[in-house]
Design a protein around this motif. Sequence first.
Motif, mmCIF file in Angstrom:
data_model
loop_
_atom_site.group_PDB
_atom_site.id
_atom_site.type_symbol
_atom_site.label_atom_id
_atom_site.label_comp_id
_atom_site.label_asym_id
_atom_site.label_seq_id
_atom_site.Cartn_x
_atom_site.Cartn_y
_atom_site.Cartn_z
ATOM 1 N N LEU A 144 -7.023 -12.404 8.078
ATOM 2 C CA LEU A 144 -5.959 -11.573 7.514
ATOM 3 C C LEU A 144 -6.550 -10.199 7.246
ATOM 4 C CD1 LEU A 144 -3.231 -10.965 6.078
ATOM 5 C CD2 LEU A 144 -4.176 -12.081 4.034
ATOM 6 N N SER A 145 -5.890 -9.161 7.754
ATOM 7 C CA SER A 145 -6.366 -7.783 7.565
ATOM 8 C C SER A 145 -5.273 -6.945 6.918
ATOM 9 C CB SER A 145 -6.764 -7.154 8.901
ATOM 10 O OG SER A 145 -7.882 -7.801 9.453
ATOM 11 N N VAL A 146 -5.643 -6.202 5.855
ATOM 12 C CA VAL A 146 -4.702 -5.300 5.195
ATOM 13 C C VAL A 146 -5.394 -3.965 4.968
ATOM 14 C CG1 VAL A 146 -3.393 -7.128 4.072
ATOM 15 C CG2 VAL A 146 -5.346 -6.133 2.890
ATOM 16 N N GLN A 147 -4.610 -2.916 4.972
ATOM 17 C CA GLN A 147 -5.173 -1.574 4.857
ATOM 18 C C GLN A 147 -5.461 -1.189 3.414
ATOM 19 O OE1 GLN A 147 -2.661 1.815 5.670
ATOM 20 N NE2 GLN A 147 -4.271 2.861 6.806
ATOM 21 N N LEU A 148 -6.518 -0.403 3.228
ATOM 22 C CA LEU A 148 -6.828 0.245 1.957
ATOM 23 C C LEU A 148 -6.334 1.681 2.043
ATOM 24 C CD1 LEU A 148 -10.511 -0.975 1.450
ATOM 25 C CD2 LEU A 148 -8.592 -1.528 -0.073
ATOM 26 N N PHE A 149 -5.420 2.063 1.152
ATOM 27 C CA PHE A 149 -4.897 3.428 1.221
ATOM 28 C C PHE A 149 -4.300 3.831 -0.112
ATOM 29 C CE2 PHE A 149 -1.283 0.736 1.888
ATOM 30 C CZ PHE A 149 -0.202 1.422 1.358
ATOM 31 N N THR A 150 -4.229 5.140 -0.310
ATOM 32 C CA THR A 150 -3.502 5.706 -1.435
ATOM 33 C C THR A 150 -2.446 6.644 -0.855
ATOM 34 O OG1 THR A 150 -5.009 7.596 -1.643
ATOM 35 C CG2 THR A 150 -5.535 5.617 -2.925
ATOM 36 N N LYS A 151 -1.725 7.316 -1.737
ATOM 37 C CA LYS A 151 -0.700 8.248 -1.283
ATOM 38 C C LYS A 151 -1.296 9.365 -0.447
ATOM 39 C CE LYS A 151 2.820 11.430 -3.094
ATOM 40 N NZ LYS A 151 3.428 11.991 -4.321
ATOM 41 N N SER A 181 1.124 -11.059 0.913
ATOM 42 C CA SER A 181 1.679 -10.298 -0.210
ATOM 43 C C SER A 181 0.636 -10.082 -1.288
ATOM 44 C CB SER A 181 2.895 -11.030 -0.792
ATOM 45 O OG SER A 181 3.937 -11.113 0.156
ATOM 46 N N VAL A 182 -0.117 -11.148 -1.629
ATOM 47 C CA VAL A 182 -1.166 -11.032 -2.636
ATOM 48 C C VAL A 182 -2.240 -10.047 -2.165
ATOM 49 C CG1 VAL A 182 -3.052 -12.244 -3.802
ATOM 50 C CG2 VAL A 182 -0.803 -13.320 -3.617
ATOM 51 N N ALA A 183 -2.624 -10.155 -0.894
ATOM 52 C CA ALA A 183 -3.659 -9.279 -0.345
ATOM 53 C C ALA A 183 -3.220 -7.819 -0.371
ATOM 54 C CB ALA A 183 -4.001 -9.696 1.082
ATOM 55 N N GLN A 184 -1.948 -7.569 -0.112
ATOM 56 C CA GLN A 184 -1.456 -6.195 -0.117
ATOM 57 C C GLN A 184 -1.475 -5.601 -1.520
ATOM 58 O OE1 GLN A 184 2.350 -6.740 1.776
ATOM 59 N NE2 GLN A 184 1.582 -6.159 3.788
ATOM 60 N N VAL A 185 -1.066 -6.386 -2.513
ATOM 61 C CA VAL A 185 -1.101 -5.911 -3.898
ATOM 62 C C VAL A 185 -2.548 -5.672 -4.326
ATOM 63 C CG1 VAL A 185 -0.608 -6.484 -6.303
ATOM 64 C CG2 VAL A 185 1.057 -7.046 -4.521
ATOM 65 N N PHE A 186 -3.414 -6.623 -3.987
ATOM 66 C CA PHE A 186 -4.827 -6.473 -4.310
ATOM 67 C C PHE A 186 -5.401 -5.214 -3.664
ATOM 68 C CE2 PHE A 186 -9.274 -7.012 -3.169
ATOM 69 C CZ PHE A 186 -9.836 -7.311 -4.395
ATOM 70 N N ALA A 187 -5.044 -4.972 -2.403
ATOM 71 C CA ALA A 187 -5.557 -3.800 -1.685
ATOM 72 C C ALA A 187 -5.116 -2.501 -2.341
ATOM 73 C CB ALA A 187 -5.098 -3.841 -0.226
ATOM 74 N N ARG A 188 -3.907 -2.482 -2.882
ATOM 75 C CA ARG A 188 -3.445 -1.267 -3.568
ATOM 76 C C ARG A 188 -4.282 -1.003 -4.817
ATOM 77 N NH1 ARG A 188 1.742 -2.868 -1.602
ATOM 78 N NH2 ARG A 188 2.290 -4.036 -3.492
ATOM 79 N N HIS A 189 -4.540 -2.054 -5.583
ATOM 80 C CA HIS A 189 -5.397 -1.898 -6.764
ATOM 81 C C HIS A 189 -6.804 -1.438 -6.347
ATOM 82 C CE1 HIS A 189 -2.569 -3.361 -9.654
ATOM 83 N NE2 HIS A 189 -2.530 -4.590 -9.188
ATOM 84 N N ALA A 190 -7.325 -2.067 -5.312
ATOM 85 C CA ALA A 190 -8.671 -1.731 -4.840
ATOM 86 C C ALA A 190 -8.733 -0.286 -4.348
ATOM 87 C CB ALA A 190 -9.087 -2.685 -3.725
ATOM 88 N N SER A 191 -7.690 0.174 -3.689
ATOM 89 C CA SER A 191 -7.661 1.541 -3.167
ATOM 90 C C SER A 191 -7.718 2.561 -4.291
ATOM 91 C CB SER A 191 -6.394 1.758 -2.327
ATOM 92 O OG SER A 191 -6.373 0.912 -1.200
#
Length: 233
Positions: A114-121, A144-154
Amino acid sequence: MDETVAKWLADVAIELEAEPGVDETVDAVARYARSALGCDDVGILLVSTGVIETAAATSERVRLADDLQRELGEGPCLSSLETHESYIIGDVATDDRWPKWGPRAAALGFASALSVQLFTKDRAFGSVNLFSNERDFFDDADESVAQVFARHASVALAAARQEQGLLKAIDGRKLIGQAEGILMERFNIDADRAFAVLNRYSQHHNLKLRVVAEGIVRNGQLPGTVSGTAAGS
């Protein structure tokens, strides 16, 4: 997403922001991501000045899988960076989206990913890439969990990079101040003249001002100068 997971992710966000630097934050992202999804391995790809690097990995085979993506020019992590999308791979060996990378990743022992992007605005940082030894390990809820986690991580990574840049800038100013003091004492000149010497040497030799200052602090004088004579005086 249930309340327990949401609270855990919020707690993780606080923990990530408390990490002292970029390297520590990236390592923590990998650890927490593996815990969040219960998978076997996690890798973090970051993009810096156009170069894609493995910033953290929970095992050597993750690094090998990343190397294969860069070598072959294909893979879910690279695709996530390029398209800004998330990718679930149920069977790495047979997924026809990455026909060259998949079988070789499977040979490393990975069955799904599973791959999700790390990004901010403002910018894209890289991607979080999760691997399992089981086929069809990840589902839509995991995504869904990975995407939320990635937003926090970003957000945590952006803050760590900004703070590190500020600290580096502060250290640079301190170093320049020290170099000015050395020049002032050695050549009996004032602060403005000392800075002018530093700046002129920097431009003439095409070196960053911080590099010139570092050389003076380390060696006591500008390279190529004679003791008692300031360069360009």
